[in-house]
Design a protein around this motif. Structure first.
Motif, PDB file in Angstrom:
ATOM      1  N   PRO A  29     -16.753   1.760   2.017  1.00 14.19           N
ATOM      2  CA  PRO A  29     -15.370   1.642   1.519  1.00 14.19           C
ATOM      3  C   PRO A  29     -14.550   2.874   1.903  1.00 14.19           C
ATOM      4  O   PRO A  29     -13.347   2.763   2.145  1.00 14.19           O
ATOM      5  N   PHE A  30     -15.197   4.017   1.937  1.00 10.38           N
ATOM      6  CA  PHE A  30     -14.613   5.242   2.503  1.00 10.38           C
ATOM      7  C   PHE A  30     -15.699   5.893   3.338  1.00 10.38           C
ATOM      8  O   PHE A  30     -16.877   5.844   2.979  1.00 10.38           O
ATOM      9  N   PHE A  86      -6.217   5.941  -6.697  1.00 12.97           N
ATOM     10  CA  PHE A  86      -7.105   4.801  -6.523  1.00 12.97           C
ATOM     11  C   PHE A  86      -7.611   4.384  -7.902  1.00 12.97           C
ATOM     12  O   PHE A  86      -7.330   5.023  -8.910  1.00 12.97           O
ATOM     13  N   PRO A 102     -10.655  -3.041  -6.054  1.00 10.11           N
ATOM     14  CA  PRO A 102     -10.205  -2.420  -4.793  1.00 10.11           C
ATOM     15  C   PRO A 102     -11.346  -1.837  -3.963  1.00 10.11           C
ATOM     16  O   PRO A 102     -11.356  -1.989  -2.732  1.00 10.11           O
ATOM     17  N   LEU A 103     -12.329  -1.241  -4.619  1.00 13.60           N
ATOM     18  CA  LEU A 103     -13.444  -0.658  -3.864  1.00 13.60           C
ATOM     19  C   LEU A 103     -14.247  -1.747  -3.147  1.00 13.60           C
ATOM     20  O   LEU A 103     -14.647  -1.573  -1.983  1.00 13.60           O
ATOM     21  N   ASN A 161       0.836  -1.199   0.000  1.00 16.59           N
ATOM     22  CA  ASN A 161       0.000   0.000   0.000  1.00 16.59           C
ATOM     23  C   ASN A 161       0.875   1.255   0.000  1.00 16.59           C
ATOM     24  O   ASN A 161       0.600   2.218  -0.713  1.00 16.59           O
ATOM     25  N   ASP A 215     -11.537   7.103   7.603  1.00 14.56           N
ATOM     26  CA  ASP A 215     -11.172   6.548   6.312  1.00 14.56           C
ATOM     27  C   ASP A 215     -11.701   7.494   5.228  1.00 14.56           C
ATOM     28  O   ASP A 215     -12.808   7.343   4.730  1.00 14.56           O
ATOM     29  N   ARG A 242     -12.302  -3.333  -0.162  1.00 18.73           N
ATOM     30  CA  ARG A 242     -12.290  -2.510   1.062  1.00 18.73           C
ATOM     31  C   ARG A 242     -13.476  -2.863   1.948  1.00 18.73           C
ATOM     32  O   ARG A 242     -13.354  -2.913   3.175  1.00 18.73           O
ATOM     33  N   ARG A 267     -12.963  -6.300   3.551  1.00 21.61           N
ATOM     34  CA  ARG A 267     -12.017  -6.248   4.679  1.00 21.61           C
ATOM     35  C   ARG A 267     -12.683  -5.697   5.932  1.00 21.61           C
ATOM     36  O   ARG A 267     -12.355  -6.107   7.050  1.00 21.61           O
ATOM     37  N   LYS A 268     -13.608  -4.746   5.752  1.00 21.18           N
ATOM     38  CA  LYS A 268     -14.291  -4.201   6.938  1.00 21.18           C
ATOM     39  C   LYS A 268     -15.240  -5.241   7.535  1.00 21.18           C
ATOM     40  O   LYS A 268     -15.335  -5.379   8.751  1.00 21.18           O
ATOM     41  N   GLU A 316      -4.959  -3.130  -3.538  1.00 19.06           N
ATOM     42  CA  GLU A 316      -5.330  -4.525  -3.295  1.00 19.06           C
ATOM     43  C   GLU A 316      -6.707  -4.826  -3.885  1.00 19.06           C
ATOM     44  O   GLU A 316      -7.650  -4.046  -3.739  1.00 19.06           O
TER      45      GLU A 316
END
Lengths: 581, 581
Positions: B479-480, B6, B44-45, A62, B512, B48, B51-52, A68
């Motif tokens: 994601p954000f 991004f 990637p979006l 990162n 984030d 994210r 992962r959360k 990722e």
């Protein structure tokens, strides 16, 4: 974590198929359990290490600007056909059919899918550069999986793929990954070396392997201790050791060498060093014309040197592959059996390729193309024609002059844990991954790919860091950083209190500590935690506490140190991260 | 994250195969890309969000004392044969062969492997209880994958397995997982309900589903708004609606109902409500003796009720399965075509099973076992024998009295995202997973299993939280969390400075945030971030800055609010987590 809440699965015996320390120790420590050949379950202890490896990799990827994502494990055959790898890949590529009889593969790597993503997502030069990575389960159906997680079939790998507008950009992406890898392995606390490597079938112009130094490693690393030079044995350039060819001093003579088919036997028999001998290897080279008979070529090496097959594979005319000639081919072309063949008196149809050193030898010994006979006193030009080609054919040996100018080369063993490749347009061309450049014209994206073997790293770290008692984890990878061993947990309130206090204090400091509240004997606890390889152990017992003392021992320390219980926290922290002086 | 660094892959068009909002929105927002049917890459979006989701699950599983490990994706067939599922599992279980032609499966779930681990690792009652979980890629070869990540083939799932000494212990483990699941979905900010569910083929005595409430859900949830009662439609108990059977008031008469084969047609034709009708369903029940002809049974429901097939499957004698009878079977046993069959005047070989409500009906209408004819004024005992069996056969309907005593049942739709099962000894018995109890005797471990569909959760959260402009993420999954949209990034130093300052301030607070430095027009930025569903947007432009103002807008707000630039940070934080009053 409290040990009573955790699963500790240490074993006295290693599995019978474990050939190397990491396989034995990972099993005995309870990190892995074999489910099938080359397929392992990672037990809670093993997974803790994997998560630490992944966290370091993720942070550095990162930081380097890589994004990722997550590509699937099951991938459609069509994309692999488009790249040509459906055909090219051997049986390591596990192919399968879904319920509708459609073809899929279990990904061994994801060049195809990422290139497909790039061609769909990236339209304009404004979107470049981009670097995508994922950490995902991979599968390679190894014929003979072995060495535990070092050569498994199912494994975890981080693979990253960079996309750039041009070669200069791709080189920058490559350099950024190279730098990230240097940080990653340094942070893990491993002794490692980045070495120039062969690009092999992947193609492209640049490649580096990241090798964890370990005596048990399968790879040979050639390096110059005085400089930054390091290369994989496959690639490391071997110099010609004789600068100028001396004038002939001996006459050519045939000598009887009954039964002496190997260089060392000939040298012993004739009383000369092996460096006076020329070793002749007959190889069959795949012909340009399909169906034609392979051409037989002789490769000449000095008697004390070894052929580097990767270098041979790059010789002009060897593009379609080569193998050692069969006895029948040798007999047919040289009229002799292997062991006594040589370059003197050949038909001109047999091509002779000499290693750089051989090309400058004089008065050498070589096979006479007659059973049980060699020539001595052979000299180029006088006794046989100059070689058809002079090339670097051999493996470097310890002490060879370094190719970067000064000093001498050394050799060590390593375990490949990372590999960066400059791919160029190999995949973007196959899959037509283009973007519109600043002038509005489509151009192929320049790619790089960058892998780290996540699960393999566990094995490599252990191969480098272990002793007779077990694993010796670097702090950054340790499943637990500190273990507290209370002696008499069940009996002594004072022990329970002191141990619990230090445990809570360490957790509050962000230290990954485990409290061994199993109420086991000290010998059992110590053996477990030394096998598991926790960097720092604190032992707290009633006797010591009465004198205000507890014991502190680093995993590499010969003995424990008595410290004041009041200083337990600061001294443990210091033991964990000794101040740099 | 800066948007320029991004990958934003928003699309104007949704894929043509997208039938539901989450599939359309995840694709349009650039969260997923389809690789093959039911197989997606997570961009990637999307990753994210995954992962959360994973982080929340992991935290709560660890807090509940579960231990994370990692079981392989590719599992040997032998274990699946041992459990019997190699035979029982349908084509959803993807079977494959390795290079040595050995059989493997791609795991759809890991009961076999974890039970194998448990039988090897757990020897003594002292090691129990244990709860192991992993978050891993799964594969189910759905015949018709659809709805994006909601019914994919490759997906990520958290599956946990508990092992206990006895049923009481297993119930405690189950309750701990139930509580953890309640915390998990609450932390995600989702409206959800834990509902009692059928244990189905898994067996065992208890099961709960965790349903995310959404109008587009495939599952029907029955609940009592006044109490905690909630159950899946499959399981929810339907009461008998008639407490006492009234005495016959009408005489039995055959009426002509030409062409009226459906209840609503008969009711309309006769001018009676559908609740006066008895609906007769003929089913063929698999016989006990293999090879024998299936028995034909009649299932009776009130005309306005629907058969619950799960309940029917649990009827005595139905253990080996049932299906609707064929026209030929109906003709053979009832001498009539479907649509006009009924329970009056039957041969005693046809078993009649009445729903609880039907059993107390009087003066009802039913088929006459003669084409185009029904009976009216039919009454139990007088006109036909009492049913062979009375049972709960029907689906609950809105307004049914609640089975837990007070109030009336309501129905809503949900999406199953979690499931907890009390397994008992189903797998431990099959795989002989025993431990030594306190008396030294071997005993079977009591098991539970607990799943959460990680990738499915993304779809469920979106089905619940979206509007015409796009996704509306709960903060915990976004994601954000905040997007800063600078208007005129490329032109105005003041805008760049104010936007960058707020961005850095938010990052420092652990928020984030993403800074949209793409220099796009406000319309483009706003459309992207509303589609992506970021909870809070801050817009910073030159005009506002001149007056010391910027704009703050929650994703659900109708309009932006002007706020003092000096208060940018505290106001943004407050918008993100409004103080509870």
């Amino acid at each position: 974590m409290r040990a009573s809440q955790f699963h500790i699965g240490t074993l006295k015996e290693a599995p019978s198929d474990a050939e190397i320390p990491s396989h034995r120790l990972m099993t005995r420590a309870g990190m892995i359990r074999k489910l099938a050949g080359g397929i392992y379950s990672y037990m809670p202890l093993g997974l803790r290490v994997i998560r630490k490896v992944e966290a370091i990799i993720r942070e550095e990827m990162n930081r380097a600007g890589a994004l990722e994502l997550l590509m699937p494990m099951v991938q459609p055959a069509e994309l692999w056909m488009e790249s040509g790898r459906w055909e090219q890949y051997g049986p390591e590529l596990l192919r399968l059919k879904d319920r509708h009889q459609r073809d899929f593969v279990l990904q061994p790597t994801s060049e195809e899918v990422i290139t497909d993503i790039a061609r769909n997502e990236i339209h304009s030069w404004r979107q470049l550069p981009k670097n995508f990575y994922h950490i995902q389960t991979k599968f390679r159906d190894e014929r003979r999986p072995r060495f535990g997680v070092m050569r498994g079939r199912e494994f975890t790998m981080k693979d990253a793929y960079s996309f750039d507008r041009d070669e200069a950009g791709a080189q920058k992406s490559y350099d950024a990954m190279y730098a990230a890898y240097m940080r990653i392995f340094a942070r893990m606390g491993l002794e490692f070396r980045a070495v120039a490597a062969d690009t092999g079938s992947i193609g492209g112009t640049r490649s580096h392997e990241f090798q964890v130094i370990a005596d048990t490693g399968e790879d040979l690393i050639v390096y110059n201790p005085a400089t930054q030079y390091a290369a994989n044995m496959e690639l490391a350039e071997a110099p010609g050791l004789i600068a100028e060819r001396a004038a002939p001093a001996e006459t050519l003579r045939k000598v009887a060498t009954p039964g002496a088919a190997r260089c060392e036997d000939v040298a012993a028999l004739l009383g000369v060093p092996a460096s006076k001998l020329v070793k002749t290897l007959a190889v069959a080279v795949e012909p340009e014309q399909a169906g034609a008979a392979p051409a037989v070529c002789l490769l000449l090496l000095r008697g004390d040197h070894e052929l580097n097959e990767i270098k041979a594979g790059k010789l002009p005319g060897f593009e379609r592959g080569f193998r050692f000639a069969s006895d029948q081919e040798v007999a047919e072309h040289l009229g002799c059996q292997p062991g006594f063949i040589g370059p003197v008196g050949l038909a001109r149809t047999v091509r002779v390729i000499a290693d750089r050193t051989v090309a400058n030898m004089s008065d050498f010994v070589c096979g006479a193309n007659q059973a049980d006979h060699h020539y001595a006193g052979a000299n180029w030009a006088r006794d046989l024609p100059e070689p058809d080609l002079v090339a670097d054919l051999r493996n470097v040996v310890d002490g060879d002059p370094a190719p970067d100018g000064s000093g001498r080369l050394a050799i060590q063993r390593g375990i490949e844990v990372g590999h960066v490749f400059f791919l160029g347009t190999k995949y973007s061309a196959a899959l037509k991954a283009t973007y519109l450049d600043e002038t509005g014209k489509p151009a192929l994206m320049q790619m790089g790919c960058y892998g780290i073997g996540v699960t393999r790293l566990l094995g490599a770290a252990i191969e480098q860091n272990h002793d007779a008692r077990g694993i010796v984890w670097p702090r950054a990878l340790a499943p637990f950083e500190v273990v507290i061993c209370p002696v008499g947990w069940g009996k002594s309130e004072a022990v329970r209190e002191a141990a619990s206090k230090l445990y809570e204090d360490l957790l509050a400091q962000g230290v990954d500590a485990i409290l061994d509240d199993r109420d086991e004997r000290p010998g059992v606890m110590f053996a477990d935690w030394e096998l598991i390889g926790v960097p720092v152990r604190v032992t707290i017992g009633d006797r010591g506490l009465k004198e205000g003392q507890i014991e502190l021992q680093g995993r590499r320390d010969a003995a424990a140190e008595k410290i004041d219980v009041a200083e337990a926290l600061p001294r443990t922290l210091e033991k964990l991260s000794p101040p740099t002086r």
